[in-house]
Design an enzyme around this catalytic site. Structure first.
Site, mmCIF file in Angstrom:
data_model
loop_
_atom_site.group_PDB
_atom_site.id
_atom_site.type_symbol
_atom_site.label_atom_id
_atom_site.label_comp_id
_atom_site.label_asym_id
_atom_site.label_seq_id
_atom_site.Cartn_x
_atom_site.Cartn_y
_atom_site.Cartn_z
ATOM 1 N N GLU A 161 -19.624 -9.997 49.173
ATOM 2 C CA GLU A 161 -20.837 -9.448 49.773
ATOM 3 C C GLU A 161 -22.027 -10.346 49.439
ATOM 4 O O GLU A 161 -22.058 -10.999 48.378
ATOM 5 C CB GLU A 161 -21.077 -8.038 49.203
ATOM 6 C CG GLU A 161 -22.361 -7.384 49.713
ATOM 7 C CD GLU A 161 -22.460 -5.905 49.341
ATOM 8 O OE1 GLU A 161 -21.555 -5.373 48.681
ATOM 9 O OE2 GLU A 161 -23.464 -5.283 49.738
ATOM 10 N N GLN A 201 -15.823 -7.288 43.182
ATOM 11 C CA GLN A 201 -15.881 -8.282 44.234
ATOM 12 C C GLN A 201 -15.428 -9.617 43.654
ATOM 13 O O GLN A 201 -15.477 -9.791 42.440
ATOM 14 C CB GLN A 201 -17.286 -8.392 44.791
ATOM 15 C CG GLN A 201 -17.834 -7.085 45.339
ATOM 16 C CD GLN A 201 -19.096 -7.299 46.201
ATOM 17 O OE1 GLN A 201 -19.413 -8.391 46.626
ATOM 18 N NE2 GLN A 201 -19.804 -6.208 46.440
ATOM 19 N N ASN A 224 -20.218 0.935 56.858
ATOM 20 C CA ASN A 224 -19.878 0.915 55.434
ATOM 21 C C ASN A 224 -20.521 2.117 54.748
ATOM 22 O O ASN A 224 -21.728 2.357 54.900
ATOM 23 C CB ASN A 224 -20.410 -0.369 54.778
ATOM 24 C CG ASN A 224 -20.157 -0.383 53.272
ATOM 25 O OD1 ASN A 224 -19.021 -0.550 52.833
ATOM 26 N ND2 ASN A 224 -21.205 -0.186 52.475
ATOM 27 N N GLU A 225 -19.743 2.853 54.027
ATOM 28 C CA GLU A 225 -20.235 3.997 53.239
ATOM 29 C C GLU A 225 -21.256 4.806 54.038
ATOM 30 O O GLU A 225 -22.387 5.043 53.600
ATOM 31 C CB GLU A 225 -20.805 3.511 51.893
ATOM 32 C CG GLU A 225 -19.738 2.863 51.036
ATOM 33 C CD GLU A 225 -20.105 2.650 49.574
ATOM 34 O OE1 GLU A 225 -21.278 2.775 49.209
ATOM 35 O OE2 GLU A 225 -19.177 2.361 48.785
ATOM 36 N N TYR A 283 -14.199 3.609 42.771
ATOM 37 C CA TYR A 283 -14.565 2.818 41.589
ATOM 38 C C TYR A 283 -14.290 3.622 40.322
ATOM 39 O O TYR A 283 -14.476 4.843 40.291
ATOM 40 C CB TYR A 283 -16.056 2.467 41.626
ATOM 41 C CG TYR A 283 -16.404 1.388 42.637
ATOM 42 C CD1 TYR A 283 -16.147 0.055 42.361
ATOM 43 C CD2 TYR A 283 -16.989 1.710 43.862
ATOM 44 C CE1 TYR A 283 -16.476 -0.946 43.282
ATOM 45 C CE2 TYR A 283 -17.320 0.718 44.785
ATOM 46 C CZ TYR A 283 -17.058 -0.605 44.479
ATOM 47 O OH TYR A 283 -17.375 -1.589 45.387
ATOM 48 N N GLU A 333 -12.815 -1.010 48.954
ATOM 49 C CA GLU A 333 -13.578 -1.356 47.748
ATOM 50 C C GLU A 333 -12.952 -0.582 46.609
ATOM 51 O O GLU A 333 -12.803 0.645 46.689
ATOM 52 C CB GLU A 333 -15.062 -0.972 47.880
ATOM 53 C CG GLU A 333 -15.840 -1.852 48.826
ATOM 54 C CD GLU A 333 -17.337 -1.546 48.833
ATOM 55 O OE1 GLU A 333 -17.873 -1.087 47.800
ATOM 56 O OE2 GLU A 333 -17.957 -1.765 49.888
HETATM 57 O O1 AHR Z 1 -19.562 -3.327 45.675
HETATM 58 C C1 AHR Z 1 -20.901 -3.001 45.468
HETATM 59 C C2 AHR Z 1 -21.380 -1.880 46.379
HETATM 60 O O2 AHR Z 1 -20.643 -0.739 46.102
HETATM 61 C C3 AHR Z 1 -21.160 -2.095 47.856
HETATM 62 O O3 AHR Z 1 -22.163 -2.816 48.461
HETATM 63 C C4 AHR Z 1 -21.142 -0.707 48.380
HETATM 64 O O4 AHR Z 1 -20.363 -0.581 49.539
HETATM 65 C C5 AHR Z 1 -20.636 0.118 47.220
HETATM 66 O O5 AHR Z 1 -21.461 1.183 46.984
#
Ligand code: AHR
Length: 521
Positions: free
Chosen positions: A25, A351, A175-176, A249, A300
């Site tokens: 990103e 990432q 995205n999100e 995450y 992600e």
């Molecule tokens: O990976 C960092 C951020 O985490 C990304 O930009 C977003 O999609 C997520 O909240």
């Protein structure tokens, strides 16, 4: 004795190589100073991209890279990243409010395509739907994929140096969108998605996969309501979407490099919850897509520690250090994906470099591999393999959970905290096995913080014969990590061992990942 039983005549799926995918990103130092150093740099590069990263991506058979965001995608105008670099606008990056970095747009569509080509990976473009129009995304598809000299946009592509179309198999639509991407309800998003995907997919293209924004963590309400709303108008959702992508995450326990025994297990426990996400999300999708024509992605995932633990000390936004604890999360996550290869078609760790759970950290000309890189290298033998049913008998390990965790974005939510605080358990071992030709690939994670393990691998319906290759990723201390000063603290150690018959005895160091590549008779 721990026992791992591999049932060779019970194939449960085929491991899509794309589960070992990546994400880059325009955030902090992922692109600029990370993958991109510019063609005039003294740092060895291929058309501006850091040779050290490209070489290592080839080494691990990197299958796919998602770009340009993330949150960044939702304010990105692809037209800012085409044409002569000197004429490209400087724009206000999504993340500007956090680090005051402007976006030069030096890396745009053509550059990213060149990066993917050099690395041997497929591009996965994440398109903005919050701050643009369906026509603009259709135009991006047009620009990238229409035949040479056909449409005006294809001609402009040619004038910009790429006469032949780009091959872009994966397109993310938003995205999100439950968060930074417009704070939509699932119904709002389904309505938007239908418009965008209808127009974007109307340009012919073979095997193109349009990916919808899935849930934050294992939010089943998002998934169910999205598909129900889709079906108001589209009876077969697979006609408009071929992928549905969750984000998951693991939130820090302790810090990136300082943690107690309990915090070690707390992070691994979060990693293990990926299995519930995969099983339950797929089941929710099956209601609307019983033939599984829509793939489940986790585009992600990874560990998200507090800001500032990376070598730049916080200068590079979201950059963090990665210890053996992160490597174990990666390895046990891959064991989950491999064991559920009938359900997961792609995953993209967040990432690639100088960011959350990165494979690399860079500083000027220097580049180091994190322990997570070694997991990708060790697991590449699973790519395309047939998953074999694998049963693990081992102890459960008890630890005390402080109730804080981040399943998706539910960190510190009171109800969840109450439910998980106190004594929790994780299994001492996890394992996945796959078959490619006559080679059996077995990956084992020993979650024990301080104790080695011995496991007996029992093969059913096949026998080992010959010399197996073994790789062990272990450390003297679970907190171990690589630094610019000491880049070789953590690395895989390769060896060979003679194997025969239907049993193999495996010595597994504490807090480690072990790979066995076993030739079969
Ligand atoms: O990976 C960092 C951020 O985490 C990304 O930009 C977003 O999609 C997520 O909240």
């Amino acid at each position: 004795m721990n026992t791992i039983t591999i049932i060779a005549d019970d194939v449960t799926g085929t491991i899509n190589p794309n589960i070992f995918g990546h994400f880059t990103e325009h955030l902090g130092a992922v692109i600029y100073d990370g993958i991109w150093v510019g063609p005039d740099s003294d740092v060895p590069n291929i058309n501006g991209f850091r040779t050290g990263i490209i070489d290592r991506l080839k080494q691990i058979n990197a299958p796919v890279v998602r770009w340009p965001g993330g949150c960044f995608a939702e304010t990105y105008n692809w037209r800012d990243g085409i044409g002569p670099v000197a004429e490209r606008p400087v724009t206000t990056n999504w993340w500007y409010g956090h680090d005051s970095r402007l976006e030069s747009n030096e890396v745009g569509t053509a550059e990213f395509m060149a990066f993917c080509r050099a690395a041997g990976a497929s591009p996965y473009l994440a398109a903005n739907i919050t701050s643009t129009t369906p026509l603009e995304i259709r135009n991006w598809v047009d620009y990238c994929t229409m035949p040479a000299g056909s449409s005006s946009l294809a001609r402009i592509r040619g004038e910009n140096g790429d006469r032949e179309p780009f091959s872009v198999p994966f397109w993310g639509i938003g995205n999100e969108n439950w968060g930074g991407g417009g704070n939509m309800t699932p119904e709002d998003y389904a309505t938007e998605y239908r418009k965008y995907a209808t127009l974007a997919s109307n340009i012919p293209g073979d095997g193109r996969c349009f990916v919808a924004c899935g849930p934050s963590g294992n939010d089943l309400d998002w998934t169910t309501r999205f598909f129900e709303k889709m079906r108001d108008r589209v009876k077969t959702p697979a006609s408009l979407l071929q992928g549905f992508a969750a984000h998951y995450y693991c939130g820090t326990a302790g810090s990136a490099t300082e943690f107690t025994r309990d915090q070690w297990y707390q992070l691994l426990w979060q990693g293990l919850r990926m299995e519930q996400l995969v099983v339950e999300q797929r089941a929710a999708m099956d209601v609307h897509d019983p033939e599984r024509r829509i793939g489940l992605l986790v585009d992600e995932w990874g560990c998200w520690h507090h800001e500032g633990s990376g070598p730049s000390g916080g200068a590079n936004l979201l950059e963090q250090q990665s210890t053996m604890r992160d490597a174990l999360v990666a390895a046990l996550t891959f064991n989950i994906f491999a064991n559920h290869s009938d359900k997961v078609v792609m995953a993209n760790i967040a990432q690639l470099v100088n960011n959350l759970q990165s494979l690399f950290l860079s500083r000027g000309p220097e580049l180091i591999e994190t322990p997570t890189f070694h997991v990708f290298d060790m697991y590449k033998g699973h790519q395309g393999g047939r998953t074999l049913r694998t049963l693990v008998e081992c102890d459960d390990l008890e630890f005390t959970h402080d109730g804080r965790f981040r399943a998706g974005y539910d960190n510190d939510s009171d109800g969840i905290a109450a439910a998980v605080s106190g004594t929790q358990c994780v299994p001492a071992l996890t394992c996945a096995s796959s078959l490619t030709g006559r080679t059996l690939t077995v990956t084992v994670v020993n979650l024990r913080y301080a104790d080695r393990a011995v496991a007996r691998i029992v093969l059913r319906s096949v026998a080992a014969a010959g010399t197996a290759r073994q790789a062990v990723l272990a450390a003297g201390d679970p907190h171990d990590h690589n630094t610019f000063e000491d880049p070789g603290t953590v690395g895989a150690v390769w060896s060979e061992m003679a194997v025969s018959g239907d049993q193999i005895q495996l010595e597994i160091p504490a807090a480690s990942v072990v790979l066995l590549e076993v030739p079969l008779a």
